[in-house]
Structures are given as C-alpha cells and as structure tokens.
Write an enzyme that holds these catalytic residues in place. Sequence first.
Site, PDB file in Angstrom:
ATOM      1  N   ASP A 161     -16.258  28.819  -0.535  1.00 12.71           N
ATOM      2  CA  ASP A 161     -16.685  28.013  -1.685  1.00 12.71           C
ATOM      3  C   ASP A 161     -17.600  26.868  -1.256  1.00 12.71           C
ATOM      4  O   ASP A 161     -18.638  26.625  -1.878  1.00 12.71           O
ATOM      5  CB  ASP A 161     -15.464  27.487  -2.451  1.00 12.71           C
ATOM      6  CG  ASP A 161     -14.582  28.618  -2.944  1.00 12.71           C
ATOM      7  OD1 ASP A 161     -15.076  29.445  -3.729  1.00 12.71           O
ATOM      8  OD2 ASP A 161     -13.419  28.686  -2.530  1.00 12.71           O
ATOM      9  N   ASP A 166     -20.396  25.298  -6.541  1.00 15.72           N
ATOM     10  CA  ASP A 166     -19.970  26.681  -6.754  1.00 15.72           C
ATOM     11  C   ASP A 166     -18.705  26.622  -7.604  1.00 15.72           C
ATOM     12  O   ASP A 166     -17.617  26.390  -7.086  1.00 15.72           O
ATOM     13  CB  ASP A 166     -19.704  27.367  -5.414  1.00 15.72           C
ATOM     14  CG  ASP A 166     -19.273  28.812  -5.580  1.00 15.72           C
ATOM     15  OD1 ASP A 166     -19.691  29.457  -6.569  1.00 15.72           O
ATOM     16  OD2 ASP A 166     -18.523  29.308  -4.720  1.00 15.72           O
ATOM     17  N   GLU A 186     -24.276  27.214  -9.623  1.00 14.12           N
ATOM     18  CA  GLU A 186     -24.471  28.660  -9.670  1.00 14.12           C
ATOM     19  C   GLU A 186     -24.150  29.184 -11.060  1.00 14.12           C
ATOM     20  O   GLU A 186     -23.166  28.780 -11.678  1.00 14.12           O
ATOM     21  CB  GLU A 186     -23.583  29.349  -8.636  1.00 14.12           C
ATOM     22  CG  GLU A 186     -23.890  30.823  -8.487  1.00 14.12           C
ATOM     23  CD  GLU A 186     -23.190  31.441  -7.301  1.00 14.12           C
ATOM     24  OE1 GLU A 186     -23.886  31.842  -6.358  1.00 14.12           O
ATOM     25  OE2 GLU A 186     -21.947  31.508  -7.319  1.00 14.12           O
TER      26      GLU A 186
END
Length: 167
Positions: A140, A8, A68
């Site tokens: 996160d 992420d 992502e």
Amino acid sequence: MIRIIGVDPGLRRTGWGIIETLGNSLRFIASGTITSDGDMDLASRLCQLHDGLAEVVHSYQPHEAAVEQTFVNKDATATLKLGQARGIAMLVPARAGLRVAEYAPNAVKKAVIGVGHGEKQQIHMMLKVLMPKAEFKGNDAADALAIAICHAHNRQAITSRLAALAG
C-alpha cells in the site's frame, strides 16, 4: 520543490507516500499505511481513515495530491466500500486546499515501470532505482509512492506543454 502526496485508498489499509520533485529529480520524504479496525462499524472505520490521513497532510504539508482511481469488480459491496474510502482520500487533501489529481492503476504502473501491466515487485524495484533512499513497508505504501511519482511525471509534462504554448 513541489511536495506531492500519493494515496492508495482502501478501507482496511490506505497507503500514503510523500515525495518532492524539482524538474526530473525525485526525493523520498516519507510513506506509511493508515489502517482501520475491521471490528468497528463502517462510519467509524471511515473516521479512522479520515483522521489518519488528515494527520499526515497536516504533518507533511504537501502542495498537491494524487489518488488512484478505483476499479469495479464483481463484488458490488466491496466496490462501494472502496469508493467510500476513496472519497476520504480525495476529501482530506481537497479540504486542506490541495489540487487532487486522479490516475488509473495502469497509468501509475506505466509511469513507474514503463508498461501498464506489471508485478508489485517491479514497482518496488523501480521505486528503489528512482529514489534510492525510499523506505516503504508493504504494497500500500509502495503503491502510494508510485502514484505520487506518476503525478510528478504528469505535472511536469503539463508544465512543459504550457511553457511551449506560452513561449
């Protein structure tokens, strides 16, 4: 077993999560967050993210990576900085020889909680359901684990389709 790292990306904090998958089973390996020093210049912060993620990849030896995709917001400068952090998140595993997949945030949520729009708490709860031994500190690391799970589900669907075509 296939070992997957989910990432992420973020300039302040980049979350990472490592899982193993075999068929429908998921196993938590590790997760964490790499931080950069906000008082440093951009290039130095990107180096911190690079070095931290490279250490994680070296230590855990994943077979595949998932990152992502970014969203564009109204703050162009913030979007560009996020894009640079995302470049690091893709570069490090690619340089280690890993295939890197990308997933939209709503695809990640759909893979983990069943719908494309949901709250962070729903993701946290489902991570514990899917992997009872999962440990994560902060959003996160949790998001990174969700990204890895999304990739595990998608790679399984692709493998099943290829097997059906071959057989």
